[in-house]
Design a protein around this motif. Sequence first.
Motif, short mmCIF file in Angstrom:
data_model
loop_
_atom_site.label_atom_id
_atom_site.label_comp_id
_atom_site.label_asym_id
_atom_site.label_seq_id
_atom_site.Cartn_x
_atom_site.Cartn_y
_atom_site.Cartn_z
N LYS A 37 -2.97 -13.77 2.44
CA LYS A 37 -1.65 -13.50 3.02
C LYS A 37 -0.75 -12.76 2.05
N ASP A 38 -1.23 -12.58 0.84
CA ASP A 38 -0.45 -11.93 -0.20
C ASP A 38 -0.25 -10.46 0.15
N ASP A 39 0.99 -9.99 0.09
CA ASP A 39 1.26 -8.58 0.38
C ASP A 39 1.71 -7.86 -0.89
N SER A 40 1.29 -8.33 -2.03
CA SER A 40 1.67 -7.74 -3.30
C SER A 40 0.94 -6.42 -3.55
N ASP A 41 1.37 -5.75 -4.59
CA ASP A 41 0.70 -4.51 -5.01
C ASP A 41 -0.75 -4.77 -5.40
N ILE A 42 -0.99 -5.96 -5.97
CA ILE A 42 -2.36 -6.30 -6.37
C ILE A 42 -3.26 -6.44 -5.16
N ALA A 43 -2.79 -7.15 -4.15
CA ALA A 43 -3.59 -7.32 -2.93
C ALA A 43 -3.86 -5.96 -2.29
N GLU A 44 -2.86 -5.09 -2.28
CA GLU A 44 -3.05 -3.75 -1.72
C GLU A 44 -4.06 -2.96 -2.55
N ALA A 45 -3.96 -3.05 -3.87
CA ALA A 45 -4.91 -2.34 -4.74
C ALA A 45 -6.33 -2.86 -4.52
N LEU A 46 -6.48 -4.17 -4.40
CA LEU A 46 -7.81 -4.74 -4.15
C LEU A 46 -8.37 -4.29 -2.82
N ASN A 47 -7.52 -4.24 -1.82
CA ASN A 47 -7.95 -3.75 -0.50
C ASN A 47 -8.41 -2.29 -0.62
N ASP A 48 -7.66 -1.48 -1.34
CA ASP A 48 -8.04 -0.07 -1.54
C ASP A 48 -9.37 0.04 -2.28
N LEU A 49 -9.55 -0.79 -3.29
CA LEU A 49 -10.81 -0.77 -4.04
C LEU A 49 -11.98 -1.16 -3.14
N GLN A 50 -11.75 -2.10 -2.23
CA GLN A 50 -12.81 -2.46 -1.27
C GLN A 50 -13.16 -1.27 -0.38
N MET A 51 -12.15 -0.51 0.02
CA MET A 51 -12.42 0.67 0.86
C MET A 51 -13.16 1.74 0.06
N ILE A 52 -12.79 1.94 -1.19
CA ILE A 52 -13.47 2.93 -2.03
C ILE A 52 -14.90 2.49 -2.28
N ALA A 53 -15.14 1.18 -2.40
CA ALA A 53 -16.50 0.67 -2.60
C ALA A 53 -17.41 1.00 -1.42
N ARG A 54 -16.82 1.26 -0.26
CA ARG A 54 -17.61 1.62 0.93
C ARG A 54 -17.62 3.13 1.17
N LEU A 55 -17.18 3.87 0.19
CA LEU A 55 -17.10 5.32 0.27
C LEU A 55 -18.46 5.95 0.58
N THR A 56 -18.46 6.90 1.47
CA THR A 56 -19.66 7.67 1.77
C THR A 56 -19.56 8.98 1.01
N PRO A 57 -20.49 9.22 0.10
CA PRO A 57 -20.41 10.42 -0.74
C PRO A 57 -20.47 11.72 0.06
#
Length: 183
Positions: A123-143
């Motif tokens: 439920k955290d809406d901090s910058d850290i939670a957003e950054a972690l969410n972004d890193l999860q999306m980048i981890a699923r990046l299709t080259p």
Amino acid sequence: MTLPAYSDFHDLLYEINADIEPAEVHGELSGLLCAGDLLDSVAWIAKVLAVDNIDKQLDEQGTALVRSIYAISYEQLHHESFSFDLLLPDDDCSIKMRSRSLALWCHGFLAGLQLGGSYVDAKDDSDIAEALNDLQMIARLTPEETESEEHERAFMELVEYVRVAVLLINEERLKKPEEVSLQ
């Protein structure tokens, strides 16, 4: 201080029959360090690779390389210069390979945070939670298959974003489960 060459670490992992990419291993080390897991300068690789007796598998040069990666990563994360580097393939490698490695680095980083016991409230809406969410999306990046200046620029921006996100996460330190308020 700069990290050793990606190819040198790749060769070492190949020699010890580790079926994992150097970028993912460095990402996991970085996640462990951000989680506050301050392992021995060689013990970290055993934890990441989930093997026992790693010291018996590494020769003197391999041990020096592993220690170097740990020491430089630790120093960069704890230095005020914000000069943290990701261990990724050189620029002369294809954008597809570098993009795949960036995705693996992010995957490893998130795994390292988890392995180190870090926790973020969903439920955290901090910058850290957003950054972690972004890193999860980048981890699923299709080259990308194609090489272009636009893809190169986008890749460099992603690398810079990941670098800054990691520094933010490291600076703020994630909450451990026992520190999370249940109210």
